[in-house]
Design an enzyme around this catalytic site. Structure first.
Site, short mmCIF file in Angstrom:
data_model
loop_
_atom_site.label_atom_id
_atom_site.label_comp_id
_atom_site.label_asym_id
_atom_site.label_seq_id
_atom_site.Cartn_x
_atom_site.Cartn_y
_atom_site.Cartn_z
CB THR A 83 -41.54 8.96 -35.09
OG1 THR A 83 -40.60 8.27 -35.95
CG2 THR A 83 -42.46 7.63 -35.43
CB SER B 269 -53.02 24.61 -31.11
OG SER B 269 -53.08 23.88 -29.99
N GLY B 270 -54.26 21.72 -32.06
CA GLY B 270 -55.54 20.64 -32.01
C GLY B 270 -56.38 20.28 -31.01
CD GLN C 42 -58.07 30.51 -28.29
OE1 GLN C 42 -59.25 31.23 -28.24
NE2 GLN C 42 -57.04 30.09 -27.52
N GLY D 10 -49.51 25.07 -30.84
CA GLY D 10 -49.78 26.22 -31.40
C GLY D 10 -48.23 26.63 -30.78
CB CYS E 251 -50.40 34.76 -11.76
SG CYS E 251 -49.02 35.82 -12.90
C1 LIG Z 1 -52.88 28.04 -27.04
C2 LIG Z 1 -53.05 29.21 -27.63
C3 LIG Z 1 -51.47 28.16 -27.85
C4 LIG Z 1 -50.36 27.67 -27.43
O1 LIG Z 1 -51.06 26.44 -28.01
P1 LIG Z 1 -50.18 24.84 -27.87
O2 LIG Z 1 -50.71 24.08 -29.00
O3 LIG Z 1 -50.97 24.80 -26.31
O4 LIG Z 1 -48.86 25.42 -27.70
C5 LIG Z 1 -50.95 29.93 -28.89
N1 LIG Z 1 -51.18 31.18 -29.08
C6 LIG Z 1 -52.68 31.07 -28.99
C7 LIG Z 1 -53.21 32.31 -29.37
C8 LIG Z 1 -53.03 30.08 -27.97
O5 LIG Z 1 -54.34 30.32 -27.50
#
Ligand SMILES: *Cc1c(COP(=O)(O)O)cnc(C)c1O
Length: 410
Positions: free
Chosen positions: A237, A199-200, A179, A71, A325
């Protein structure tokens, strides 16, 4: 002790079928897709199939899908890649106050490089107003980036409306859909989305693999030079095991989607109703209906989210908080503050995020443990004893610089 994982917005467990496929492509089928021999050709074929699977999940063409590391990288390529490639057309970018840091920080970086940035406010439910967006558009606006669904409160944005406006005005529209992908139906064509981040590891594929959808014809520049992989957009790659895993997760979540949404929503509704019935002075954060099926976010008034997390953890329950935090500072979530929560209420926020792996037993166990934890913490809380007045004072004096804080709850 029972273990309950309610932190699926931070990361999900890899699906067992996906993990088996990933292993296969690390061991038996390990070729480099760039090689001309049979080992390479087999890997290339697998990558091509995965690209089709991912494209199908969001209604794209496979030629519009680029594999990335996740992501954060997809957000960076979208924002900077579009900004750099279109600076001759304009320098104005619009985003929203409740974006993930993977969008906000590249935007701030672009601002330092001379781009103009408008950060749209949100209402008390965390929604962007389409009217406010329209008013913010300038002749030199080149890009609008508004997330599909928020990672903290689950609020979904009017994506199709924003897409229609952007298309009509000839402005590129990027959405961070990390999300939502795999958890909610998405059609990039119908919604007029030009760039989409996924994001996977947020939908049962491994960590470190993601994708970027770029509509055919969008002017974008890659941020990295090297080999020609991913048609120069993302050289290096290919992460073949991850890509194949992402493809399978995409295919499975598309097949499971309607039934899954229904089941997770029922679990979520029972969880939320149980919390509301059994614990006094709880505030629901986010939109009552326009939210992700698996998201619960509540403020447990007069309690620090951090101490709630620790006490839940002692009972084997994993959750997250808008005030968490890692530096230990007390800066509350920028999302909750943008929604107008006062510092004390924001500090008491608790996020429970469900996935297809959760069960009725998980909800039962949580509801059996939670009221006693809250009652005990409140009985020890000076904030609860003085009911608010002191709380507000205390939290306003606790300041923390953004840079000291790591991304909370991802
Ligand atoms: C988790 C998240 C990301 C970051 O994704 P990664 O694959 O962990 O780098 C970005 N945006 C949102 C809304 C997310 O929940």
């Amino acid at each position: 002790m029972k273990k309950v994982y309610f932190d699926n917005a931070a990361t999900t467990q890899t699906d067992k079928d996906v993990a088996a496929t990933v292993l296969e492509y690390m061991t038996n089928t390990f070729g480099n897709p760039g090689s001309v021999h049979a080992f390479g050709r087999e890997a290339r074929k697998a990558v091509d199939i995965a690209r089709e699977q991912v494209a199908k999940l969001i209604g794209a063409q496979s030629s519009e899908i680029f594999f990335t590391s996740g992501g954060t990288e997809s957000d960076n390529i979208s924002l900077k890649g579009v900004a750099y490639a279109n600076r001759n057309r304009g320098k104005h970018i619009i985003t929203s106050a409740i974006e993930h840091h993977a969008v906000l920080e590249p935007c701030e970086a672009l601002k330092k490089e001379g781009f103009d940035l408008t950060i749209l406010p949100v209402d008390e439910f965390g929604r962007v107003s389409v009217e406010t967006l329209k008013a913010a558009i300038r002749p030199d606006t080149i890009l609008i980036s508004v997330m599909f669904a928020n990672n903290e409160v689950g609020t979904m944005q009017p994506i199709a409306e924003i897409g229609a406006i952007a298309r009509e005005r000839g402005i590129y529209f990027h959405t961070d859909a990390v999300q939502a992908v795999g958890n909610w139906p998405i059609d990039v064509k119908a919604m007029n989305i030009d760039l989409l981040t996924m994001s996977g590891h947020k939908f049962h594929a491994p960590k470190g693999i993601g994708a970027l959808y770029v509509r055919k014809g969008v002017r974008i520049r890659s941020l990295q030079q090297g080999g020609g992989q991913e048609r120069h957009m993302r050289p290096g790659t290919e992460n073949v095991p991850g890509i194949v895993g992402l493809g399978m997760a995409a295919e499975k979540s598309l097949a499971e989607m309607p039934e899954k949404i229904d089941r997770i929503q029922k679990l979520r509704d029972r969880l939320l109703a149980g919390i509301m019935e059994n614990v006094p002075e709880i505030k629901l954060n986010g939109h009552p209906t326009l939210r992700l099926p698996g998201n619960v976010n509540v403020s447990v008034i007069y309690i620090e989210g951090e101490s709630l997390l620790l006490n839940l953890d002692m009972k084997g329950i994993a959750a997250s908080s808008g005030s968490a935090c890692t530096s230990g500072s007390l800066d509350p979530s920028h999302v909750l503050l943008a929604m107008g929560l006062d510092h004390a209420t924001a500090h008491g926020s608790l996020r429970l995020s469900l996935s297809k792996m959760n069960t009725d037993e998980d909800v039962d166990y949580f509801l059996a443990e939670f009221p006693a934890i809250v009652a005990r913490l409140r009985s020890m809380s000076p904030l609860y004893a003085t009911r608010g007045s002191q709380a507000a004072q205390r939290c306003e004096s606790a300041s923390c610089k953004e840079s000291e804080c790591e991304i909370r709850g991802s």
